[in-house]
Write an enzyme that holds these catalytic residues in place. Structure first.
Site, mmCIF file in Angstrom:
data_model
loop_
_atom_site.group_PDB
_atom_site.id
_atom_site.type_symbol
_atom_site.label_atom_id
_atom_site.label_comp_id
_atom_site.label_asym_id
_atom_site.label_seq_id
_atom_site.Cartn_x
_atom_site.Cartn_y
_atom_site.Cartn_z
ATOM 1 N N ARG A 270 0.789 -1.261 0.014
ATOM 2 C CA ARG A 270 0.119 0.087 -0.023
ATOM 3 C C ARG A 270 0.899 1.192 -0.085
ATOM 4 N NH1 ARG A 270 -3.510 -2.658 3.798
ATOM 5 N NH2 ARG A 270 -5.595 -3.429 2.540
ATOM 6 N N LYS A 292 4.557 11.566 -11.597
ATOM 7 C CA LYS A 292 3.664 10.438 -12.414
ATOM 8 C C LYS A 292 4.407 9.276 -12.574
ATOM 9 C CE LYS A 292 1.312 13.936 -15.577
ATOM 10 N NZ LYS A 292 1.106 14.754 -16.771
ATOM 11 N N GLU A 334 13.416 18.291 -25.204
ATOM 12 C CA GLU A 334 12.672 18.700 -23.927
ATOM 13 C C GLU A 334 13.071 19.912 -23.014
ATOM 14 O OE1 GLU A 334 9.905 16.486 -23.486
ATOM 15 O OE2 GLU A 334 9.274 17.818 -21.737
ATOM 16 N N LYS A 379 9.831 23.097 -14.173
ATOM 17 C CA LYS A 379 8.647 22.003 -14.207
ATOM 18 C C LYS A 379 8.274 22.066 -12.555
ATOM 19 C CE LYS A 379 9.327 19.625 -17.932
ATOM 20 N NZ LYS A 379 9.945 18.357 -18.891
ATOM 21 N N GLU A 389 -2.728 18.971 -12.936
ATOM 22 C CA GLU A 389 -3.028 19.575 -14.362
ATOM 23 C C GLU A 389 -4.502 20.235 -14.573
ATOM 24 O OE1 GLU A 389 -0.830 17.276 -17.431
ATOM 25 O OE2 GLU A 389 -2.325 17.723 -18.922
ATOM 26 N N ARG A 393 -0.407 23.277 -15.568
ATOM 27 C CA ARG A 393 0.573 22.219 -15.739
ATOM 28 C C ARG A 393 0.250 21.909 -17.277
ATOM 29 N NH1 ARG A 393 1.953 16.944 -12.198
ATOM 30 N NH2 ARG A 393 3.570 16.101 -13.717
ATOM 31 N N ASN A 397 2.665 20.698 -21.984
ATOM 32 C CA ASN A 397 2.159 19.858 -23.215
ATOM 33 C C ASN A 397 2.590 20.416 -24.407
ATOM 34 O OD1 ASN A 397 1.352 18.032 -21.404
ATOM 35 N ND2 ASN A 397 -0.838 18.688 -21.488
ATOM 36 N N HIS A 400 2.926 18.443 -27.814
ATOM 37 C CA HIS A 400 2.434 17.176 -27.567
ATOM 38 C C HIS A 400 1.342 16.777 -28.494
ATOM 39 C CE1 HIS A 400 3.839 16.284 -23.147
ATOM 40 N NE2 HIS A 400 4.927 16.463 -24.150
ATOM 41 N N HIS A 404 2.757 13.786 -30.338
ATOM 42 C CA HIS A 404 2.141 12.289 -29.880
ATOM 43 C C HIS A 404 1.742 11.453 -31.028
ATOM 44 C CE1 HIS A 404 2.026 12.992 -25.115
ATOM 45 N NE2 HIS A 404 3.269 12.950 -25.508
ATOM 46 N N HIS A 417 10.901 9.758 -28.439
ATOM 47 C CA HIS A 417 10.033 10.757 -27.899
ATOM 48 C C HIS A 417 10.502 12.437 -28.051
ATOM 49 C CE1 HIS A 417 7.071 12.483 -25.104
ATOM 50 N NE2 HIS A 417 7.938 13.181 -24.317
HETATM 51 N N1 LIG Z 1 6.853 9.890 -15.441
HETATM 52 C C1 LIG Z 1 7.048 11.019 -16.088
HETATM 53 O O1 LIG Z 1 6.734 12.115 -15.730
HETATM 54 C C2 LIG Z 1 7.643 10.761 -17.542
HETATM 55 C C3 LIG Z 1 8.012 12.033 -18.260
HETATM 56 C C4 LIG Z 1 8.675 11.442 -19.375
HETATM 57 C C5 LIG Z 1 8.803 10.311 -19.845
HETATM 58 N N2 LIG Z 1 8.510 9.274 -19.196
HETATM 59 C C6 LIG Z 1 8.741 8.058 -19.794
HETATM 60 O O2 LIG Z 1 10.013 7.824 -19.969
HETATM 61 C C7 LIG Z 1 10.091 6.765 -20.927
HETATM 62 C C8 LIG Z 1 11.382 7.272 -21.829
HETATM 63 O O3 LIG Z 1 12.374 7.681 -21.028
HETATM 64 P P1 LIG Z 1 14.023 7.141 -21.590
HETATM 65 O O4 LIG Z 1 14.093 7.739 -22.869
HETATM 66 O O5 LIG Z 1 14.851 7.300 -20.601
HETATM 67 O O6 LIG Z 1 13.477 5.699 -22.036
HETATM 68 P P2 LIG Z 1 14.333 4.294 -21.513
HETATM 69 O O7 LIG Z 1 14.092 4.246 -20.087
HETATM 70 O O8 LIG Z 1 13.690 3.139 -22.216
HETATM 71 O O9 LIG Z 1 15.843 4.562 -21.894
HETATM 72 C C9 LIG Z 1 16.120 4.286 -23.054
HETATM 73 C C10 LIG Z 1 17.381 3.375 -23.460
HETATM 74 O O10 LIG Z 1 18.478 3.874 -22.863
HETATM 75 C C11 LIG Z 1 19.114 3.139 -21.864
HETATM 76 N N3 LIG Z 1 19.980 3.857 -20.911
HETATM 77 C C12 LIG Z 1 19.449 4.147 -19.809
HETATM 78 N N4 LIG Z 1 20.423 5.088 -19.168
HETATM 79 C C13 LIG Z 1 21.500 5.239 -20.040
HETATM 80 C C14 LIG Z 1 22.841 5.692 -20.064
HETATM 81 N N5 LIG Z 1 23.179 6.506 -19.022
HETATM 82 N N6 LIG Z 1 23.564 5.353 -20.799
HETATM 83 C C15 LIG Z 1 23.461 4.490 -21.859
HETATM 84 N N7 LIG Z 1 21.928 4.007 -22.073
HETATM 85 C C16 LIG Z 1 21.215 4.347 -21.158
HETATM 86 C C17 LIG Z 1 18.181 2.111 -21.330
HETATM 87 O O11 LIG Z 1 18.471 1.001 -20.874
HETATM 88 C C18 LIG Z 1 17.181 2.058 -22.725
HETATM 89 O O12 LIG Z 1 17.627 1.129 -23.574
HETATM 90 C C19 LIG Z 1 8.658 6.585 -21.702
HETATM 91 O O13 LIG Z 1 8.284 5.368 -21.346
HETATM 92 C C20 LIG Z 1 7.837 7.788 -21.088
HETATM 93 O O14 LIG Z 1 6.704 7.430 -21.084
HETATM 94 C C21 LIG Z 1 7.821 9.415 -18.072
#
Ligand SMILES: NC(=O)c1ccc[n+]([C@@H]2O[C@H](COP(=O)([O-])OP(=O)(O)OC[C@H]3O[C@@H](n4cnc5c(N)ncnc54)[C@H](O)[C@@H]3O)[C@@H](O)[C@H]2O)c1
Length: 511
Positions: A270, A292, A334, A379, A389, A393, A397, A400, A404, A417
């Site tokens: 929990r 999030k 970003e 942020k 939001e 907030r 976007n 987006h 998206h 992304h």
């Molecule tokens: N929670 C939120 O507010 C929020 C905001 C933005 C994005 N996200 C989510 O984040 C994800 C995208 O994030 P991401 O681009 O980090 O993706 P990811 O976590 O898939 O990382 C991309 C790749 O890079 C590798 N990697 C990680 N750190 C590394 C490093 N230092 N050196 C080399 N390789 C490395 C990972 O193993 C993976 O293969 C999406 O699922 C998205 O929905 C969440």
């Protein structure tokens, strides 16, 4: 609270840091030529409050370093508190009721306890809350000075307030301090197979040294694995270990890992505390603020999730040195987007000669640190004012709506992304220009910065016409209109309703 030691600690800290000390209460009395009691007697509490706010605004406009002791009630006014948090390091001092009564005799214990409880949520929105009971003034002053050097960014969310450390080569030190403070019964370490040999093992050694052997969950990498199955694997490992509610989940990796780790922490027993150690630039600037957490459900991205704020986020820009240039550029989309929304000064730096290149080509760690701090601070401010939001907030976007749609059209693999956000920003600029909101020369400048960050900007080379079928699935639409974020000037964006049928026309380049 009266008697907590603001003036004494303030004096000691100012001496230690060799900066001036300002007692806001005394300076109000000097300016008004009356005591605060007389101000209240003549004009009521509101009169004092107005003077306090004005004096605080003057202090905040002055960029030179100073220690300021605030009146106890100043912080109860949230807009004032948020502006202090944005401009300075805010430390709330507390003490037990018994200790307060001892230091300021004449106060009724029950009354003090009530006042203390009523103010707790306001005082929690600070960079630190320090209990001064049985601690020396000098000890507290040096602790605060240490914090000011570290300079963490606060995400102000009442009693769920947390800090984001952004400092190069400080991950070990910051994680050690965090674990010492959280004192977990056990750590559940979540990472992925790519990150484990690069950075995960290092973090693992620190955890093992400070908190004993962690429960290790090393997931396969990538969005494909952002699933309920990954959450179940973490939950099973934690439950079988077994861990108790004093355990802490630590997620070390990109946005996928921190999303899965955060969601697991939200539901395990929990709710467990969790710490995010983002390792991609994108997760440092985007996933690190706002709490999030989510996993995908089949094709539905982020369909199962929760808001669950971490206890701390530790960002070390050095971790990005093992990322590919394409991944870093994706994170920089970003960064640019966020600067355009809320940090015009940093946007100027980025668009100036060499600004973009220092980040995308030289990958200068100092410049990256500055860029990450800018995004996180913008942020944190927005989330503090609008966590769920309901209003502001939504500004985040920007890019987006069409971004998206293109990301979905590409099956989440053709475009990263950040690349989708870059193209989505170009789309928002075009719509803004067509509606007379975005100046054409600003649109051109932003597009040129995107290019210098090695991001795609050629919207006409994208399958926009087919991708637009996805915009009606946009979670942010209201009735028949999309809510597009458009740019009026750097630091000035607005949400504008746009009917999907008008988009193809608005996206057509002029001429
Ligand atoms: N929670 C939120 O507010 C929020 C905001 C933005 C994005 N996200 C989510 O984040 C994800 C995208 O994030 P991401 O681009 O980090 O993706 P990811 O976590 O898939 O990382 C991309 C790749 O890079 C590798 N990697 C990680 N750190 C590394 C490093 N230092 N050196 C080399 N390789 C490395 C990972 O193993 C993976 O293969 C999406 O699922 C998205 O929905 C969440």
């Amino acid at each position: 609270m009266t008697g907590v030691g603001k003036t004494a600690v303030g004096h000691a800290l100012a001496k230690l840091a060799n900066v001036p000390f300002v007692d806001l209460g005394a300076s109000i009395e000097r300016t008004a030529g009356r005591s605060r009691a007389a101000i209240v007697a003549q004009g009521g509490k509101e009169a004092l409050c107005t003077l306090e706010k004005a004096a605080l605004a003057t202090e905040l406009q002055d960029p030179s370093p100073r220690v300021v002791a605030l009146g106890a009630a100043t912080l109860l006014h949230r807009p004032a508190r948020l502006s202090v948090l944005e401009r300075g390091l805010l430390v709330a001092l507390t003490a037990t009721v018994e200790e307060l009564a001892r230091r300021a005799p004449g106060n009724d214990n029950e009354c003090l306890a009530e006042q203390s409880a009523a103010r707790a949520a306001s005082y929690a929105e600070a960079h630190a809350v320090i209990d001064t009971t049985s601690r020396s003034i000098d000890e507290i002053a040096s602790e605060v000075l240490g914090m000011s050097v570290q300079d963490p960014i606060v995400v102000p969310l009442g009693e769920r307030t947390y800090l984001v450390d952004v400092a190069a080569e400080q991950a070990e030190a910051n994680l050690s301090k965090t674990l010492a403070r959280l004192s977990p019964s056990r750590v559940v370490l979540v990472t992925d197979e790519v990150v484990w040999p690069l950075w995960g093992e290092r973090v693992d050694r620190i955890i093992e040294r400070l908190a004993g052997e962690p429960v290790r969950v090393i997931l396969p990498p990538g969005e494909r694995h952002k699933t309920l199955a990954a959450v179940e694997r973490i939950l099973r490992s934690a439950v079988e270990a077994p861990v108790d509610r004093a355990a802490v989940v630590v997620g070390v990796g990109g946005g996928v890992v921190t999303d899965v780790a955060g969601l697991s922490a939200a539901v395990a027993l929990r709710g467990l505390r969790w710490v995010a150690v983002p390792t991609t630039l994108l997760s440092m600037v985007d996933a690190s603020v706002g709490g999030k957490t989510a996993v995908d459900l089949g094709a539905a991205k982020n369909a199962v999730g929760a808001f669950h704020q971490p206890s701390r986020v530790i960002v070390d820009p050095l971790f990005t040195c093992t990322e590919s240039p394409r991944a870093v550029s994706s994170g920089l989309a970003e960064v640019l987007k966020t600067a355009l929304i809320g940090d015009p000064l940093f946007y100027q730096e980025l668009s100036a000669e060499g600004g973009a290149e220092r980040l995308a080509v030289q990958r200068d760690v100092g410049a990256l640190t500055r860029a990450i701090r800018s995004s996180v601070a913008v942020k944190a401010g927005v989330v503090g004012r609008d966590e769920r939001e309901a209003g502001e907030r939504a500004n985040l976007n920007l890019g987006h709506t069409v971004g998206h749609a293109l990301e979905t059209e590409g099956g989440f693999s053709r475009l990263s992304h950040g690349e989708a956000v870059a193209l989505g920003t170009v789309a928002a600029l075009r719509v803004g220009v067509a509606l007379g909101i975005t100046p054409a020369d600003l649109a051109e400048q932003v597009i040129s910065v995107l290019r210098r960050l090695h991001l795609p900007t050629d919207l006409d080379a994208q399958p926009v016409a087919t991708a637009l079928r996805w915009v009606s699935f946009d979670k942010k639409r209201r009735r028949d209109a999309l809510r597009m974020v458009l740019v009026r000037a750097p630091g000035m964006v607005e949400v504008v309703p746009v009917v999907p049928a008008d988009l193809p026309r608005l996206l057509t380049p002029p001429g």
